[in-house]
Motif scaffolding. Sequence first.
Motif, PDB file in Angstrom:
ATOM      1  N   ASP A 130       0.834  -1.205   0.000  1.00 18.60           N
ATOM      2  CA  ASP A 130       0.000   0.000   0.000  1.00 18.60           C
ATOM      3  C   ASP A 130       0.862   1.245   0.000  1.00 18.60           C
ATOM      4  O   ASP A 130       2.081   1.180   0.195  1.00 18.60           O
ATOM      5  CB  ASP A 130      -0.977   0.011   1.185  1.00 18.60           C
ATOM      6  CG  ASP A 130      -0.344   0.471   2.496  1.00 18.60           C
ATOM      7  OD1 ASP A 130       0.900   0.538   2.583  1.00 18.60           O
ATOM      8  OD2 ASP A 130      -1.087   0.740   3.454  1.00 18.60           O
ATOM      9  N   LYS A 131       0.207   2.374  -0.233  1.00 18.61           N
ATOM     10  CA  LYS A 131       0.862   3.669  -0.144  1.00 18.61           C
ATOM     11  C   LYS A 131      -0.204   4.749  -0.041  1.00 18.61           C
ATOM     12  O   LYS A 131      -1.373   4.539  -0.378  1.00 18.61           O
ATOM     13  CB  LYS A 131       1.750   3.942  -1.348  1.00 18.61           C
ATOM     14  CG  LYS A 131       0.999   4.176  -2.647  1.00 18.61           C
ATOM     15  CD  LYS A 131       1.951   4.606  -3.759  1.00 18.61           C
ATOM     16  CE  LYS A 131       1.167   4.936  -5.042  1.00 18.61           C
ATOM     17  NZ  LYS A 131       2.069   5.445  -6.111  1.00 18.61           N
ATOM     18  N   THR A 157      -7.173   8.419   2.154  1.00 17.36           N
ATOM     19  CA  THR A 157      -7.222   7.633   0.914  1.00 17.36           C
ATOM     20  C   THR A 157      -5.957   6.794   0.806  1.00 17.36           C
ATOM     21  O   THR A 157      -4.837   7.321   0.939  1.00 17.36           O
ATOM     22  CB  THR A 157      -7.356   8.546  -0.308  1.00 17.36           C
ATOM     23  OG1 THR A 157      -8.573   9.293  -0.206  1.00 17.36           O
ATOM     24  CG2 THR A 157      -7.396   7.723  -1.590  1.00 17.36           C
ATOM     25  N   TYR A 158      -6.122   5.488   0.558  1.00 19.51           N
ATOM     26  CA  TYR A 158      -5.017   4.551   0.417  1.00 19.51           C
ATOM     27  C   TYR A 158      -5.060   3.920  -0.974  1.00 19.51           C
ATOM     28  O   TYR A 158      -6.135   3.754  -1.564  1.00 19.51           O
ATOM     29  CB  TYR A 158      -5.104   3.444   1.473  1.00 19.51           C
ATOM     30  CG  TYR A 158      -4.928   3.925   2.900  1.00 19.51           C
ATOM     31  CD1 TYR A 158      -3.668   3.902   3.511  1.00 19.51           C
ATOM     32  CD2 TYR A 158      -6.009   4.406   3.624  1.00 19.51           C
ATOM     33  CE1 TYR A 158      -3.513   4.344   4.821  1.00 19.51           C
ATOM     34  CE2 TYR A 158      -5.853   4.852   4.937  1.00 19.51           C
ATOM     35  CZ  TYR A 158      -4.598   4.820   5.530  1.00 19.51           C
ATOM     36  OH  TYR A 158      -4.436   5.255   6.821  1.00 19.51           O
ATOM     37  N   PHE A 159      -3.865   3.539  -1.464  1.00 20.19           N
ATOM     38  CA  PHE A 159      -3.754   2.853  -2.746  1.00 20.19           C
ATOM     39  C   PHE A 159      -3.062   1.507  -2.509  1.00 20.19           C
ATOM     40  O   PHE A 159      -2.128   1.410  -1.698  1.00 20.19           O
ATOM     41  CB  PHE A 159      -2.953   3.681  -3.742  1.00 20.19           C
ATOM     42  CG  PHE A 159      -3.591   5.020  -4.020  1.00 20.19           C
ATOM     43  CD1 PHE A 159      -4.574   5.140  -4.990  1.00 20.19           C
ATOM     44  CD2 PHE A 159      -3.228   6.133  -3.282  1.00 20.19           C
ATOM     45  CE1 PHE A 159      -5.172   6.371  -5.222  1.00 20.19           C
ATOM     46  CE2 PHE A 159      -3.817   7.363  -3.506  1.00 20.19           C
ATOM     47  CZ  PHE A 159      -4.807   7.479  -4.491  1.00 20.19           C
ATOM     48  N   ALA A 210      -8.920   3.344  -2.160  1.00 18.36           N
ATOM     49  CA  ALA A 210     -10.098   3.355  -1.290  1.00 18.36           C
ATOM     50  C   ALA A 210      -9.967   4.502  -0.304  1.00 18.36           C
ATOM     51  O   ALA A 210      -8.904   4.700   0.288  1.00 18.36           O
ATOM     52  CB  ALA A 210     -10.246   2.039  -0.537  1.00 18.36           C
ATOM     53  N   THR A 211     -11.035   5.264  -0.158  1.00 21.65           N
ATOM     54  CA  THR A 211     -11.086   6.343   0.827  1.00 21.65           C
ATOM     55  C   THR A 211     -11.981   5.905   1.973  1.00 21.65           C
ATOM     56  O   THR A 211     -13.157   5.586   1.761  1.00 21.65           O
ATOM     57  CB  THR A 211     -11.628   7.637   0.205  1.00 21.65           C
ATOM     58  OG1 THR A 211     -10.789   8.022  -0.881  1.00 21.65           O
ATOM     59  CG2 THR A 211     -11.666   8.756   1.236  1.00 21.65           C
ATOM     60  N   LEU A 212     -11.421   5.884   3.152  1.00 21.70           N
ATOM     61  CA  LEU A 212     -12.185   5.451   4.319  1.00 21.70           C
ATOM     62  C   LEU A 212     -13.124   6.561   4.757  1.00 21.70           C
ATOM     63  O   LEU A 212     -12.709   7.722   4.862  1.00 21.70           O
ATOM     64  CB  LEU A 212     -11.254   5.074   5.475  1.00 21.70           C
ATOM     65  CG  LEU A 212     -10.645   3.662   5.421  1.00 21.70           C
ATOM     66  CD1 LEU A 212      -9.708   3.517   4.236  1.00 21.70           C
ATOM     67  CD2 LEU A 212      -9.922   3.357   6.717  1.00 21.70           C
ATOM     68  N   ILE A 213     -14.367   6.230   4.979  1.00 20.18           N
ATOM     69  CA  ILE A 213     -15.334   7.230   5.412  1.00 20.18           C
ATOM     70  C   ILE A 213     -14.904   7.790   6.763  1.00 20.18           C
ATOM     71  O   ILE A 213     -14.440   7.059   7.641  1.00 20.18           O
ATOM     72  CB  ILE A 213     -16.742   6.616   5.482  1.00 20.18           C
ATOM     73  CG1 ILE A 213     -17.795   7.705   5.525  1.00 20.18           C
ATOM     74  CG2 ILE A 213     -16.897   5.676   6.654  1.00 20.18           C
ATOM     75  CD1 ILE A 213     -19.182   7.201   5.191  1.00 20.18           C
TER      76      ILE A 213
END
Length: 500
Positions: A62-63, A91-93, A113-116
């Motif tokens: 991830d990054k 936001t993670y990739f 994905a962006t965590l709410i």
Amino acid sequence: MKKLLALLFLFIILAPWGCGGNKGNTPSAPAAPAHLAAFAGNAQVILKWNASAGAASYKVYDKLSSDPSFSQIGTTSATAFTVTGLTNGQTYFFAIIAVNAAGWSGYSNEAGATLISGAPTDLTGVSGDQRASLSWNATIGATSYNVYFSTTSGGPYTKVHSAASDSYVAAGLSNGITYCFVVTAINSAGESGYSNEACMIPVFKKVYPSGGSAPLNIAIDSADNVWVTNFSSNTVTKLSPAGITLGTYKAGNGPGDLAIDDTGNVWVTNFTGNTITELSPSGITIGTYNAGNGPGQLAIDVSGNIWVVDSYGSAVAELSPTGTTIAIYPIYISPSFLVDIAIDNAGNVWVTNDMTFGITELSPTGTTIGTYGAGYMPMSVAIDKSGNVWVVNNSSGSVTELSPAGSTIGAFKVGISPADIAIDAAGNVWVSNYWSYTVTELSPTGSPLRNYPVGTNPSGIAIDSTGNVWVADYGDNTVTELIGVATGPQYFPYTGPQWP
């Protein structure tokens, strides 16, 4: 010939193994995983991807967007992986590499994905005629929002709307009924909890011409007639309880504030004319009196004496009911720009100082009792039934409540650049918000109750005996009536010469 046959036999025997093995049977590194997908959750992301032929395991990377490259965070033999311990709102990739004995594949496709970040915040609403306009702060990671309402504070709530916008107008409501709204944020991980609750009462309002230019302040007489100062046109207009113009009368230069005594006479400060004009109930000028340098707001005490803020003179003038100057009381504070004045039920006089962020209390004889902090740029002031002092803070968008001894009880958020304040018979606090184009209602303890839309640049505010709230709209030369939203009449600390 024998030697040749021997060499041929040796080649046949050794050929299956070869010198370096049979390259056709050597395992190769697997292909990169395909169709990686990321599903955001609460502080976690679930990753899923298609299996790669020949893969023995998978490395997970991830990054963040600010990172120069991926970092390995885990290994699995499955085609799914849950990444935990993440930060909501971030936001993670992600990428996956397949591994076997022969080596590694390249990266899979990248999935983000962006965590709410949680429930929406700062839900606010403005009520109108059979409608309520809602807005809230956008939630990081949300792809849409659900709006819920109830006619009871605290619910249970019913969903009425779902969309990607961070605002919503609820139409078709019933005037006079309380509607309480909450909002949730949605993304692929699910739905957040509820936002703060915002309750409103849709209200029927009427708008009338002010009869002049730049209506600034407003007062209501014992017959519920509405009197409005028109600052730029140097006039005062009288409206009936039905909003009909009964007359427009000449005042001095720059009429600002006004108050009505128990005989129905109207006292008007003329800010740029340095005078006070007294009008009869029919608008006839009774007299014009000297009132210092830049007379601002005024109040009438239980004896019928008129107390006037001398804005530039850093003093308060006391006039008799006939307009004679009784005394001038200096307020030795620098820098000084005095704005508003109110008198409590003990006869003490409270004066706001816009430049020193304070409020000064004078005795009935004009002696300074004390000066207290009153928020950032204090302007208008009103006093409730308990003797608590409520001060509008123009620059901080708030109202400060002080005890009768001058100690701060609390500061409560209202709209942008609040201008004027009135307290109704139930103790609710009403504030006009100059740059929000709204009126905010607070409970007696400072809790926000409702916001009502009015005209452009609402300034002065007053409440009639039936609970209608009247607002002078400085920017569009109108007067707005919010019908039946308050408990009338407007509260003053005593029953005396100043109605009621």
